[in-house]
Scaffold this motif. Sequence first.
Motif, PDB file in Angstrom:
ATOM      1  N   GLY A  32      15.552  -9.795   7.727  1.00 37.90           N
ATOM      2  CA  GLY A  32      14.912  -8.747   8.516  1.00 37.90           C
ATOM      3  C   GLY A  32      13.664  -9.215   9.238  1.00 37.90           C
ATOM      4  N   GLU A  33      13.523 -10.529   9.383  1.00 38.47           N
ATOM      5  CA  GLU A  33      12.347 -11.060  10.077  1.00 38.47           C
ATOM      6  C   GLU A  33      12.750 -11.653  11.423  1.00 38.47           C
ATOM      7  OE1 GLU A  33       9.338 -12.862   7.977  1.00 38.47           O
ATOM      8  OE2 GLU A  33       9.596 -11.463   6.325  1.00 38.47           O
ATOM      9  N   TYR A  34      11.856 -11.518  12.340  1.00 40.26           N
ATOM     10  CA  TYR A  34      12.095 -12.039  13.682  1.00 40.26           C
ATOM     11  C   TYR A  34      10.873 -12.813  14.152  1.00 40.26           C
ATOM     12  CZ  TYR A  34      16.185  -9.064  14.128  1.00 40.26           C
ATOM     13  OH  TYR A  34      17.411  -8.495  13.949  1.00 40.26           O
ATOM     14  N   THR A  87      12.385  -7.488  27.538  1.00 40.62           N
ATOM     15  CA  THR A  87      12.605  -6.418  26.569  1.00 40.62           C
ATOM     16  C   THR A  87      13.051  -7.009  25.241  1.00 40.62           C
ATOM     17  OG1 THR A  87      13.297  -5.039  28.400  1.00 40.62           O
ATOM     18  CG2 THR A  87      13.723  -4.188  26.214  1.00 40.62           C
ATOM     19  N   LEU A  88      12.444  -6.480  24.188  1.00 42.57           N
ATOM     20  CA  LEU A  88      12.780  -6.951  22.849  1.00 42.57           C
ATOM     21  C   LEU A  88      13.463  -5.817  22.101  1.00 42.57           C
ATOM     22  CD1 LEU A  88       9.245  -8.409  22.015  1.00 42.57           C
ATOM     23  CD2 LEU A  88      11.149  -9.661  23.001  1.00 42.57           C
ATOM     24  N   GLU A  89      14.426  -6.162  21.271  1.00 43.98           N
ATOM     25  CA  GLU A  89      15.100  -5.135  20.486  1.00 43.98           C
ATOM     26  C   GLU A  89      15.327  -5.636  19.070  1.00 43.98           C
ATOM     27  OE1 GLU A  89      18.396  -3.065  22.555  1.00 43.98           O
ATOM     28  OE2 GLU A  89      19.302  -3.041  20.564  1.00 43.98           O
ATOM     29  N   VAL A  90      14.892  -4.837  18.104  1.00 45.18           N
ATOM     30  CA  VAL A  90      15.083  -5.202  16.687  1.00 45.18           C
ATOM     31  C   VAL A  90      15.543  -3.968  15.904  1.00 45.18           C
ATOM     32  CG1 VAL A  90      13.365  -7.075  16.702  1.00 45.18           C
ATOM     33  CG2 VAL A  90      12.655  -4.752  16.071  1.00 45.18           C
ATOM     34  N   PRO A  91      16.254  -4.157  14.793  1.00 43.87           N
ATOM     35  CA  PRO A  91      16.607  -3.017  13.945  1.00 43.87           C
ATOM     36  C   PRO A  91      15.376  -2.498  13.208  1.00 43.87           C
ATOM     37  CG  PRO A  91      17.844  -5.010  13.313  1.00 43.87           C
ATOM     38  CD  PRO A  91      16.809  -5.425  14.298  1.00 43.87           C
ATOM     39  N   ALA A  92      15.402  -1.188  12.888  1.00 42.43           N
ATOM     40  CA  ALA A  92      14.285  -0.578  12.152  1.00 42.43           C
ATOM     41  C   ALA A  92      14.072  -1.327  10.839  1.00 42.43           C
ATOM     42  CB  ALA A  92      14.574   0.891  11.893  1.00 42.43           C
ATOM     43  N   GLY A  93      12.826  -1.485  10.472  1.00 40.89           N
ATOM     44  CA  GLY A  93      12.486  -2.170   9.233  1.00 40.89           C
ATOM     45  C   GLY A  93      12.215  -3.655   9.427  1.00 40.89           C
ATOM     46  N   SER A  94      12.382  -4.111  10.670  1.00 38.32           N
ATOM     47  CA  SER A  94      12.178  -5.542  10.927  1.00 38.32           C
ATOM     48  C   SER A  94      10.702  -5.895  10.989  1.00 38.32           C
ATOM     49  CB  SER A  94      12.799  -5.931  12.270  1.00 38.32           C
ATOM     50  OG  SER A  94      14.170  -5.662  12.283  1.00 38.32           O
ATOM     51  N   THR A  95      10.422  -7.087  10.512  1.00 38.99           N
ATOM     52  CA  THR A  95       9.074  -7.644  10.677  1.00 38.99           C
ATOM     53  C   THR A  95       9.135  -8.655  11.806  1.00 38.99           C
ATOM     54  OG1 THR A  95       8.591  -7.350   8.346  1.00 38.99           O
ATOM     55  CG2 THR A  95       7.208  -8.907   9.543  1.00 38.99           C
ATOM     56  N   VAL A  96       8.290  -8.429  12.793  1.00 37.25           N
ATOM     57  CA  VAL A  96       8.275  -9.337  13.938  1.00 37.25           C
ATOM     58  C   VAL A  96       6.998 -10.171  13.904  1.00 37.25           C
ATOM     59  CG1 VAL A  96       8.470  -9.534  16.448  1.00 37.25           C
ATOM     60  CG2 VAL A  96       9.593  -7.637  15.276  1.00 37.25           C
ATOM     61  N   PRO A 130       6.980 -23.940  21.775  1.00 34.94           N
ATOM     62  CA  PRO A 130       8.215 -23.173  21.997  1.00 34.94           C
ATOM     63  C   PRO A 130       8.140 -22.275  23.230  1.00 34.94           C
ATOM     64  CG  PRO A 130       6.852 -22.041  20.404  1.00 34.94           C
ATOM     65  CD  PRO A 130       6.076 -23.259  20.831  1.00 34.94           C
ATOM     66  N   PHE A 131       7.015 -22.327  23.939  1.00 32.66           N
ATOM     67  CA  PHE A 131       6.797 -21.355  25.012  1.00 32.66           C
ATOM     68  C   PHE A 131       7.601 -21.656  26.280  1.00 32.66           C
ATOM     69  CE2 PHE A 131       3.082 -21.174  22.245  1.00 32.66           C
ATOM     70  CZ  PHE A 131       3.159 -19.850  21.873  1.00 32.66           C
ATOM     71  N   ASP A 132       8.262 -22.818  26.296  1.00 34.61           N
ATOM     72  CA  ASP A 132       9.121 -23.116  27.444  1.00 34.61           C
ATOM     73  C   ASP A 132      10.345 -22.204  27.435  1.00 34.61           C
ATOM     74  OD1 ASP A 132       9.942 -24.403  25.107  1.00 34.61           O
ATOM     75  OD2 ASP A 132      10.893 -26.046  26.171  1.00 34.61           O
ATOM     76  N   LYS A 133      10.685 -21.687  26.239  1.00 34.05           N
ATOM     77  CA  LYS A 133      11.823 -20.764  26.143  1.00 34.05           C
ATOM     78  C   LYS A 133      11.409 -19.519  25.374  1.00 34.05           C
ATOM     79  CE  LYS A 133      15.302 -24.397  26.130  1.00 34.05           C
ATOM     80  NZ  LYS A 133      14.803 -25.603  25.430  1.00 34.05           N
ATOM     81  N   PRO A 134      10.718 -18.584  26.042  1.00 37.12           N
ATOM     82  CA  PRO A 134      10.296 -17.368  25.342  1.00 37.12           C
ATOM     83  C   PRO A 134      11.534 -16.593  24.900  1.00 37.12           C
ATOM     84  CG  PRO A 134       9.262 -17.541  27.513  1.00 37.12           C
ATOM     85  CD  PRO A 134      10.358 -18.560  27.462  1.00 37.12           C
ATOM     86  N   VAL A 135      11.597 -16.292  23.620  1.00 40.27           N
ATOM     87  CA  VAL A 135      12.801 -15.642  23.092  1.00 40.27           C
ATOM     88  C   VAL A 135      12.500 -14.964  21.761  1.00 40.27           C
ATOM     89  CG1 VAL A 135      13.658 -17.689  21.833  1.00 40.27           C
ATOM     90  CG2 VAL A 135      15.296 -16.053  22.763  1.00 40.27           C
ATOM     91  N   LEU A 136      13.325 -13.960  21.455  1.00 34.40           N
ATOM     92  CA  LEU A 136      13.244 -13.286  20.166  1.00 34.40           C
ATOM     93  C   LEU A 136      14.349 -13.848  19.284  1.00 34.40           C
ATOM     94  CD1 LEU A 136      12.076 -10.739  18.523  1.00 34.40           C
ATOM     95  CD2 LEU A 136      14.078  -9.565  19.396  1.00 34.40           C
ATOM     96  N   THR A 137      13.961 -14.417  18.156  1.00 34.10           N
ATOM     97  CA  THR A 137      14.950 -15.060  17.288  1.00 34.10           C
ATOM     98  C   THR A 137      14.905 -14.462  15.892  1.00 34.10           C
ATOM     99  OG1 THR A 137      14.199 -17.070  18.401  1.00 34.10           O
ATOM    100  CG2 THR A 137      15.806 -17.353  16.661  1.00 34.10           C
ATOM    101  N   PRO A 138      16.086 -14.065  15.348  1.00 35.52           N
ATOM    102  CA  PRO A 138      16.097 -13.617  13.950  1.00 35.52           C
ATOM    103  C   PRO A 138      15.890 -14.821  13.044  1.00 35.52           C
ATOM    104  CG  PRO A 138      18.311 -13.445  14.936  1.00 35.52           C
ATOM    105  CD  PRO A 138      17.407 -14.042  15.977  1.00 35.52           C
TER     106      PRO A 138
END
Length: 158
Positions: free
Chosen positions: A68-70, A85-94, A56-64
């Motif tokens: 509450g998991e990313y 830059t990554l942005e997640v709501p509080a309480g998220s597990t990344v 998946p590294f051809d498209k680095p991305v943050l996906t929900p």
Amino acid sequence: MHIHRLEKIWLTFGMAMLVVFLLVLGLSAFTMGMDTPNSKHHAHSIDPAKVSETPPFDKPVLTPTGDGEYEAVMVAYAFGYSPETLEVPAGSTVHFAVTSSDVVHGFEIPGTNVNMMIVPGEANHVSHTFDKPGEYLILCNEYCGIGHQMMYTKLVVK
Ligand code: CUA
């Protein structure tokens, strides 16, 4: 007559053993041949020179991924991280999956237990739950060259 028959049996037996021997030899050579390149190309291995074409590294991305998991697919390079830059709501597990497109880098988020080495050729995994809102630094703690000190990115927890 009797001896002749016995000889035939032994000859057949001998031939059978030879076939078995050759089969075993061929089989072990085959599995060894599979093993050597395999240890370099097993499921977790990535050619660092081909990171930009290796999913998946051809498209680095943050996906929900729900609940509450990313999943954060990231590439470390001299000298930065992608995505920036990554942005997640509080309480998220990344769940981070990070590889390097060049040399060994670090992946440390001060104030958390996240601290891993990013080994080129590998998908390096770490997970963390971000309960407290704030800006988290993701920084490189492995000396990787002239820009090492400037190698960091941010994770914003809202
Ligand atoms: Cu990358 Cu130090």
